[in-house]
Design an enzyme around this catalytic site. Structure first.
Site, PDB file in Angstrom:
ATOM      1  N   GLU A 127       0.859  -1.191   0.000  1.00 34.74           N
ATOM      2  CA  GLU A 127       0.000   0.000   0.000  1.00 34.74           C
ATOM      3  C   GLU A 127       0.895   1.241   0.000  1.00 34.74           C
ATOM      4  O   GLU A 127       1.271   1.735   1.067  1.00 34.74           O
ATOM      5  CB  GLU A 127      -0.915  -0.010   1.226  1.00 34.74           C
ATOM      6  CG  GLU A 127      -1.826  -1.231   1.270  1.00 34.74           C
ATOM      7  CD  GLU A 127      -2.493  -1.452   2.618  1.00 34.74           C
ATOM      8  OE1 GLU A 127      -3.590  -2.041   2.619  1.00 34.74           O
ATOM      9  OE2 GLU A 127      -1.924  -1.051   3.654  1.00 34.74           O
ATOM     10  N   ASP A 149       0.005   0.086  10.713  1.00 31.15           N
ATOM     11  CA  ASP A 149       0.370  -1.149  11.407  1.00 31.15           C
ATOM     12  C   ASP A 149       1.752  -1.662  11.021  1.00 31.15           C
ATOM     13  O   ASP A 149       2.200  -2.665  11.574  1.00 31.15           O
ATOM     14  CB  ASP A 149      -0.693  -2.230  11.149  1.00 31.15           C
ATOM     15  CG  ASP A 149      -1.603  -2.421  12.347  1.00 31.15           C
ATOM     16  OD1 ASP A 149      -1.538  -1.584  13.277  1.00 31.15           O
ATOM     17  OD2 ASP A 149      -2.378  -3.389  12.373  1.00 31.15           O
ATOM     18  N   ASP A 165     -15.352  -7.095  10.276  1.00 30.20           N
ATOM     19  CA  ASP A 165     -16.372  -6.088  10.003  1.00 30.20           C
ATOM     20  C   ASP A 165     -17.776  -6.700  10.016  1.00 30.20           C
ATOM     21  O   ASP A 165     -18.696  -6.187  10.658  1.00 30.20           O
ATOM     22  CB  ASP A 165     -16.093  -5.391   8.665  1.00 30.20           C
ATOM     23  CG  ASP A 165     -15.690  -6.371   7.564  1.00 30.20           C
ATOM     24  OD1 ASP A 165     -15.766  -7.594   7.792  1.00 30.20           O
ATOM     25  OD2 ASP A 165     -15.294  -5.921   6.477  1.00 30.20           O
TER      26      ASP A 165
END
Length: 738
Positions: A112, A141, A449
């Protein structure tokens, strides 16, 4: 004097054509029942152990398909669509809008890229909303200095970008996305805006170059010395072993550094890398989100929380106001725990090669879930009521005072806020607490989620799905077949674990949520078990075609009618549903192909891994989808050429099945052409088997191209090709001559 008529902040419209669809669905179910009756009667009438076993397998597969189809009808029975009224919200509450905390999560700077992450951060910082009431938190993280440096650069660029967006009403408000749209839509003609655009573009290009240089070459020493935040990496050992790193980059307590170039306050901006230790399990994204919940409660304590993945930038500056229309409605707002926006993708091809947009889910199933109490929480693009996310149960007497402010932390200095907040992100903070159980996101499941959303709804809350004309968030979809299959393996494995856990919608949801919502959750929780029936139907009918053994009724038999009605009816409906949802015919065909590939590979491995986990042989892992794509692969993706990439067991299964069906179909064609004794005449009794085998061959054309025709790097790996050919030939020869 008459009373003033109440004006709601949103309206709810029911989907059209419900009566027509319900009539069709009932007729289809009747036909399915006739198919079950046919199978059952043939089991008892068939002689021989082998024949009975074969019929029993077909019966079991068709019972499963019928049962699963019945579950899917829950989300198509009662569609509702929402429409917020932002103008009424502004008239009524503009001076008392609540604080909003925005969480952006990243986990790996290699997968990312930091420049992508900060574009997402900048896009939410520039929402059309009072800046003093917004706080943006980046959870890293990986604890990467490069990501921190990129955020530091973004905090300086935001001083120019945020006022520029608001002055010229820029859409979208991700700099990279905005500059990309200018290439296709054209640059502004006004001299004033053109000059400002050139200036802001220059600032962005310079920032991007500095970040990319730091990514490629490492941070220069003078850069580390320039900002005190870098000193927190002095005790850093690795991304899995470091202290809490927390830095408040922008905040009203530091007025010299928190205002834009026009002198207006910017949103608060906070960097967080929670403490990591090898001996402590960190619970992946759920752990990161819970750390953000605690830290933000100590710094800004916004009543509404947005969480968004680092690759899902804001594409609509009005999204906060849209969400607040639901939360702040005087009659129904107090019931709503979260507002879920769809996940949409800017890099999806015209015909959605890998079915990444999940059109049926976004355009049909989630509006259907909204009709039964609300959609699932899908991890990104979701606005939460903080209290419900922290485990508060719903009560009819509950009302949120949006005008109240929590002044608990107003007196603390910026340094004190940072030090207090670091403790909240430590490894040991959650020990012997309810975090991850009854507070925050739930632990122990790859799809934290979904299980969290289900738990919230079982506490009595409702949720809302809103799909605005201009998409609220745009992200990056997988660009290779293996990425897509791995992503769906994680989703289906997590959903199956929910079904088998104490939070299963089948029993935990009983009496707590509506039956329709229970059925809808089970649709996703049963994704993985679909592999068994689909594999049976993809293999057995084709193999018994070789032996001339019919598994379906003759075309002249009355029993053929329900089979034909279900095939034609369901195919026509799915095609029309796809068209009305904005898809294309080729997109529907691609979606059908990926549906088959997922069921015969991703779901199979999800089932196997879940069983192994239950037996104690494996642990859950969280796999991040790669957001970087090579130039050659990118060009092939734009041309909608399937990218097979590296060797994997899932590709081997798909290729073996494709070849096996090809061999069976070619054998049928050979017999039909030669018209040997019992050839063409025999196959006339097996029309449905021939059609099924032909369909499986046709839908696998990209695999045959990757095997035999393509020479580029995206073709099927040689090792996969060899293994698949050997396996398929072996099975084909065995069934041909056994």
């Amino acid at each position: 004097m008459g009373s003033v008529e109440y004006s709601p902040l949103f309206e709810t419209r029911r989907g059209r054509g419900r009566l027509i669809y319900r009539t069709f669905a009932i007729s289809l179910f009747v036909a399915i029942c006739f198919i079950w009756l046919y199978r059952f009667s043939h089991i008892t009438a068939t002689n021989g152990y082998h024949g009975k076993l074969l019929c029993l397998g077909m019966f079991a597969a068709e019972v499963w398909f019928g049962f699963y189809w019945l579950l899917t009808q829950a989300f198509r029975w009662n569609l509702v669509f929402r429409q917020p009224f932002k103008n009424i919200l502004s008239q009524r509450y503009e001076k008392s809008l609540p604080g909003v905390d925005m969480f952006v999560c990243t986990a790996d700077p290699d997968i990312e890229p930091p420049i992508m992450v900060i574009n997402t951060v900048l896009s939410v910082m520039a929402y059309d909303y009072p800046t003093e009431k917004m706080s943006v938190y980046l959870s890293d993280d990986a604890g990467s200095q490069i990501t921190f440096y990129a955020l530091l650069e973004a905090s300086n660029f935001a001083k120019h970008w945020v006022p520029f967006c608001k002055r010229f009403m820029v859409e979208p408000r991700s700099p990279a996305a905005y500059f990309k749209t200018l290439v296709s839509l054209g640059y502004p003609s006004g001299p004033s805006q053109a000059k400002e655009l050139a200036d802001i573009k220059k600032l962005y290009d310079e920032m991007e170059r500095r970040i990319e240089d730091a990514t490629r070459l490492g941070l220069p020493t003078e850069t580390r010395l320039k900002h005190k935040g870098f000193s927190q990496w002095d005790s850093y050992s690795s991304r899995r072993d470091h202290d809490t790193i927390l830095q408040i980059l922008l905040h009203e307590k530091n007025p010299n550094n928190s205002k834009d170039v026009e002198g207006l306050v910017l949103p608060a901006l906070v960097y967080l890398a929670r403490e990591k230790r090898p001996q402590h399990f960190h619970n992946f994204k759920a752990g990161a989100m819970n750390s953000l919940l605690r830290v933000s409660s100590n710094i800004s304590n916004g009543k509404v929380v947005l969480n968004v993945d680092c690759d899902m930038y804001s594409n609509n500056s009005q999204s906060v106001r849209d969400a607040l229309c639901f939360f702040m409605d005087e009659e129904k707002g107090h019931e709503i725990a979260y507002v879920q926006f769809p996940q949409s993708f800017e890099n999806a091809t015209k015909n959605d090669l890998y079915g990444s947009c999940l059109i049926s889910i976004a355009e049909v199933e989630f509006p259907g879930a909204d009709g039964y109490g609300g959609p699932l929480y899908i991890g990104s693009g979701c606005f939460h009521r903080r209290e419900s996310l922290l485990g508060m149960k719903f009560s009819e007497q509950y009302r949120n005072d949006w005008n109240s402010e929590d002044n608990q932390f107003k007196e603390a200095s910026l340094h004190e806020l940072e030090e207090q907040s670091k403790t909240l992100a430590s490894c040991t903070y959650e020990e012997n607490t309810l975090w991850g159980k009854e507070m925050g996101l739930k632990y122990g499941c790859p799809v934290e989620d979904v299980i969290t959303g289900l738990s919230i709804q079982c506490q009595g809350w409702k949720s809302v799905y809103y799909n605005p004309p201009r998409k609220a968030f745009l992200g990056l979809a997988p660009t290779t077949l293996p990425q897509t299959l791995v992503q769906h393996k994680r989703w289906s494995e997590g959903d199956l674990q929910i079904l088998l856990s104490k939070y299963s919608p089948a029993w935990f949801g009983f009496g707590r949520i509506s039956l329709g919502l229970q059925m809808g959750y089970c649709v996703y929780c049963l994704w993985a078990p679909n592999c068994i029936a689909t594999l049976y139907y993809s293999i057995i009918p084709s193999l018994y075609l070789l032996r001339g053994i019919p598994l379906f009724p003759k075309i002249s038999s009355p029993w053929f009618i329900p089979f034909a009605y279900v095939i034609v009816g369901e195919t026509t409906y799915s095609l029309l549903e796809f068209f009305f949802s904005g898809g294309t015919f080729q997109g529907w065909w691609n979606d059908l192909r990926i549906w088959l590939y997922k069921r015969t590979s991703s779901y199979l491995f999800a089932c196997i891994d879940t069983i192994l986990k239950l037996l104690g042989f494996s642990d859950s892992t969280f796999i991040i989808t790669v957001k970087v794509i090579e130039e050659d692969a990118s060009k092939r993706y734009e041309k909608e050429m399937m990218e097979f990439g590296t060797s994997s067991p899932m590709l081997t299964i798909l290729t073996t099945l494709a070849l096996l069906n090809l061999f069976c179909f070619l054998s049928v064609l050979k017999d039909a052409i030669v018209i040997r004794k019992g050839g063409l005449e025999g196959y006339e009794t097996m029309v449905l088997q021939v059609l099924l085998c032909g369909f499986l061959v046709l839908i696998n054309l990209p695999i045959y191209q990757g095997l035999f025709l393509r020479k580029d790097n995206g073709r099927l790996p040689t090792s996969v090709s060899i293994k698949s050919i050997v396996l398929a030939l072996g099975v084909f020869i065995f069934f041909s001559f056994a």
